[in-house]
Scaffold this active site. Sequence first.
Site, PDB file in Angstrom:
ATOM      1  N   ARG A 121       8.000   6.321   1.699  1.00  0.00           N
ATOM      2  CA  ARG A 121       8.539   6.707   3.003  1.00  0.00           C
ATOM      3  C   ARG A 121       8.071   8.121   3.334  1.00  0.00           C
ATOM      4  NH1 ARG A 121       9.314   2.160   3.849  1.00  0.00           N
ATOM      5  NH2 ARG A 121      11.236   1.067   4.340  1.00  0.00           N
ATOM      6  N   GLU A 141       6.621   8.170  12.317  1.00  0.00           N
ATOM      7  CA  GLU A 141       5.741   7.036  12.646  1.00  0.00           C
ATOM      8  C   GLU A 141       6.129   6.455  14.010  1.00  0.00           C
ATOM      9  OE1 GLU A 141       6.004   4.160   9.455  1.00  0.00           O
ATOM     10  OE2 GLU A 141       5.657   5.715   7.977  1.00  0.00           O
ATOM     11  N   HIS A 190       1.252   2.235   7.898  1.00  0.00           N
ATOM     12  CA  HIS A 190       2.371   1.511   7.250  1.00  0.00           C
ATOM     13  C   HIS A 190       2.019   0.032   7.000  1.00  0.00           C
ATOM     14  CE1 HIS A 190       6.956   1.868   6.587  1.00  0.00           C
ATOM     15  NE2 HIS A 190       6.489   0.850   5.875  1.00  0.00           N
TER      16      HIS A 190
HETATM   17  C1  DGY Z   1       9.658  -2.010   3.270  1.00  0.00           C
HETATM   18  O1  DGY Z   1       9.886  -3.164   2.925  1.00  0.00           O
HETATM   19  O2  DGY Z   1      10.466  -1.103   3.062  1.00  0.00           O
HETATM   20  C2  DGY Z   1       8.386  -1.756   4.002  1.00  0.00           C
HETATM   21  O3  DGY Z   1       8.175  -0.407   4.255  1.00  0.00           O
HETATM   22  C3  DGY Z   1       8.378  -2.551   5.282  1.00  0.00           C
HETATM   23  O4  DGY Z   1       7.084  -2.711   5.720  1.00  0.00           O
END
Ligand code: DGY
Length: 325
Positions: A244, A273, A291
């Site tokens: 993240r 984002e 992402h």
């Molecule tokens: C997640 O599953 O947390 C991913 O970032 C979604 O694409």
Amino acid sequence: KNIKKELNMKKILITRRLLRACEEKASKIFDAKLNGNDELYSQSKLIELSQGCDAILTSITDKMDKDTINKLPDSIKAISNFAVGFGNIDLEAAKDRNIIVTNTPDVLTDATAEIAMLLILGAARRASEGIEYAKNNNWKWSADFLIGKQLTGARLGVLGMGRIGRAVAKLAKAFGMIINYHNRSKLSPELEDGAIYHDSIKSLFSVSDFLSINCPATKETVNIINKETLKYFPTGAIITNSARGDMIDDEAMLDALDRRKIYAVGLDVYKGEPNLNPGYLKHKSAFILPHLGSATKETRTAMANLAIDNLDEFFNTGQCRNKVN
Ligand code: DGY
């Protein structure tokens, strides 16, 4: 619709479009309200559409903060997030309203670890620059053209040795990397699989020629890469993030790239984002993706099916093994 009512099917709101086969599955089990245009719902629209529903199947683009959760109708009993991460949902606020929250672990581990390797390779081998040269037909081979860094024999630090971190470690080992890690607790020798444990980030970062960020975003990990902690790294380290964006203080990172303290960065996720901090655009050594961690057909299908199954399990048993709050 009426048959579904007669069958007493649970009514669910699916906030974003899913792959078609998954929407069909959801519509077989539930009276599912789909989002044909894949519109990003505003808070008020999401609340309005959830009227009369028993659950919501959310995506990471839905900001389920306290205010939104408090405004949901009493009929909502579950929020099933189409993601393993759930930083978009205020778990406490949901708990206070007796709403269970579920996620989709395991099924995206391999796809995300593959993206983590792509970031490591792309940053180390100067892929952004190489792609630019190749597209513009303006390069010629020479012994020192676009020399990058080699993975073989380099030390990889894995920050967060959960399911994804361990999968990254396994792949990186096959590239000949030496694996070090930091985690809230030391793993069993079996799970460690030869990786070297560090009880502090300082200790881990100081041996990280490469760092792969694979920890969840929490109050403790926000901006864990910052002006101070960047000092711990060997000069010329490479940092990659497939978890993240919250974990990196971008200004501090850009400054470290300017000073060549950090050689290159590989990001599949970033703060704000889809709006990338424009400072990264100046840096040829930044290898950035939008992402894509879980973006394979197999994985997105498995994630959506699990998000649907989580609701089915909850409505049938009152429990769900993937409950996170
Ligand atoms: C997640 O599953 O947390 C991913 O970032 C979604 O694409």
